[in-house]
Design a protein around this motif. Structure first.
Motif, PDB file in Angstrom:
ATOM      1  N   GLY A  89       0.818  -1.420   0.128  1.00 47.41           N
ATOM      2  CA  GLY A  89      -0.006   0.049  -0.112  1.00 47.41           C
ATOM      3  C   GLY A  89       0.918   1.307   0.073  1.00 47.41           C
ATOM      4  N   SER A  90       2.111   1.229   0.116  1.00 56.61           N
ATOM      5  CA  SER A  90       2.801   2.340   0.312  1.00 56.61           C
ATOM      6  C   SER A  90       3.557   2.989  -1.129  1.00 56.61           C
ATOM      7  N   PRO A  91       3.502   2.315  -2.300  1.00 52.33           N
ATOM      8  CA  PRO A  91       3.679   3.031  -3.597  1.00 52.33           C
ATOM      9  C   PRO A  91       3.079   4.102  -3.785  1.00 52.33           C
ATOM     10  N   SER A  92       3.806   5.540  -3.924  1.00 49.22           N
ATOM     11  CA  SER A  92       3.051   6.544  -4.178  1.00 49.22           C
ATOM     12  C   SER A  92       3.231   7.209  -5.362  1.00 49.22           C
ATOM     13  N   VAL A  93       3.756   6.438  -6.526  1.00 48.91           N
ATOM     14  CA  VAL A  93       3.820   6.768  -7.863  1.00 48.91           C
ATOM     15  C   VAL A  93       3.230   5.847  -8.655  1.00 48.91           C
ATOM     16  N   ARG A  94       2.935   6.450 -10.005  1.00 49.33           N
ATOM     17  CA  ARG A  94       2.305   5.705 -10.941  1.00 49.33           C
ATOM     18  C   ARG A  94       2.982   5.468 -12.180  1.00 49.33           C
ATOM     19  N   VAL A  95       2.656   4.477 -13.042  1.00 48.33           N
ATOM     20  CA  VAL A  95       3.473   4.373 -14.356  1.00 48.33           C
ATOM     21  C   VAL A  95       3.310   5.500 -15.114  1.00 48.33           C
ATOM     22  N   GLY A  96       4.438   5.945 -15.839  1.00 44.41           N
ATOM     23  CA  GLY A  96       4.384   7.238 -16.607  1.00 44.41           C
ATOM     24  C   GLY A  96       4.778   8.359 -15.984  1.00 44.41           C
ATOM     25  N   GLU A  97       4.579   8.443 -14.701  1.00 46.35           N
ATOM     26  CA  GLU A  97       5.210   9.719 -13.765  1.00 46.35           C
ATOM     27  C   GLU A  97       6.637   9.902 -13.658  1.00 46.35           C
ATOM     28  N   ARG A  98       6.950  10.926 -13.905  1.00 43.96           N
ATOM     29  CA  ARG A  98       8.376  11.444 -13.715  1.00 43.96           C
ATOM     30  C   ARG A  98       8.743  11.808 -12.293  1.00 43.96           C
ATOM     31  N   VAL A  99       9.589  11.294 -12.060  1.00 43.07           N
ATOM     32  CA  VAL A  99      10.021  11.379 -10.433  1.00 43.07           C
ATOM     33  C   VAL A  99      11.506  12.166 -10.353  1.00 43.07           C
ATOM     34  N   ARG A 100      11.970  12.821  -9.546  1.00 43.95           N
ATOM     35  CA  ARG A 100      13.310  13.446  -9.310  1.00 43.95           C
ATOM     36  C   ARG A 100      13.961  12.819  -8.056  1.00 43.95           C
ATOM     37  N   ARG A 101      15.135  12.909  -8.238  1.00 42.62           N
ATOM     38  CA  ARG A 101      16.230  12.122  -7.260  1.00 42.62           C
ATOM     39  C   ARG A 101      15.817  12.691  -5.731  1.00 42.62           C
ATOM     40  N   GLY A 102      15.491  11.819  -5.001  1.00 45.47           N
ATOM     41  CA  GLY A 102      15.282  12.268  -3.383  1.00 45.47           C
ATOM     42  C   GLY A 102      13.620  12.258  -3.186  1.00 45.47           C
ATOM     43  N   GLN A 103      12.893  12.113  -4.533  1.00 47.05           N
ATOM     44  CA  GLN A 103      11.484  11.990  -4.117  1.00 47.05           C
ATOM     45  C   GLN A 103      11.334  10.567  -3.488  1.00 47.05           C
TER      46      GLN A 103
END
Length: 160
Positions: A89-103
């Motif tokens: 239940g903890s993943p807070s991102v979705r496929v296709g989302e761009r993330v930044r180092r440290g996020q």
């Protein structure tokens, strides 16, 4: 901020013995790493997210889905970062989302082939989560393993 990636928590119980938990270590919350934020190691694009694999009781393992809950990031140049054994239940991102180092992308868990909460971090040259996946299309597949439903959100079509 302390994270499971930047701080290795250990309690000294004697001069020669260290442990990764407080108390008896019989429940996940006894472990210092459990629930700690997991950070993106670099800028990238989310290509796979697995969630729904229950966290194991310490000492037990899930033989059905060995990597447990995970996030896979495309770092570019053919490099992929796997962040595995995440808390259910903890993943807070979705496929296709761009993330930044440290996020923050998830929390440290004890899912999959894991006997105690920890992060499995791996670099690879492909986004595969099993030998049956490759490519770039979005698939949402529900597996039924041991009577449990597990959502696999993968940016990959099935291979021939």
């Amino acid at each position: 901020m302390q994270t499971a990636q930047s701080v290795h928590h250990q309690e000294r119980t004697s001069r020669s013995h260290k442990r990764s938990y407080k108390g008896a270590g019989r429940v996940n919350s006894d472990f210092f790493a459990f629930g700690q934020p997991i950070l993106a190691p670099a800028d990238g694009k989310v290509v796979q997210v697995v969630d729904g694999v229950p966290d194991n009781t310490p000492g037990a393992v899930d033989v059905y889905f060995r990597l447990g809950n995970m996030v896979v990031l495309d770092l570019g140049r053919g490099e992929y970062a796997y962040l595995c054994h995440l808390q259910q239940g903890s993943p807070s991102v979705r496929v296709g989302e761009r993330v930044r180092r440290g996020q923050v992308v998830a929390r440290c868990g004890n899912s999959g082939n894991s006997t105690e909460p920890h992060l499995h971090f791996q670099l690879a040259d492909g986004p595969q989560i099993t030998p049956w996946f490759t490519g770039t299309l979005l698939l949402i597949i529900v597996y039924y393993l041991g009577g449990r439903a597990m959502l696999v959100d993968a940016a990959s079509p099935l291979c021939d």
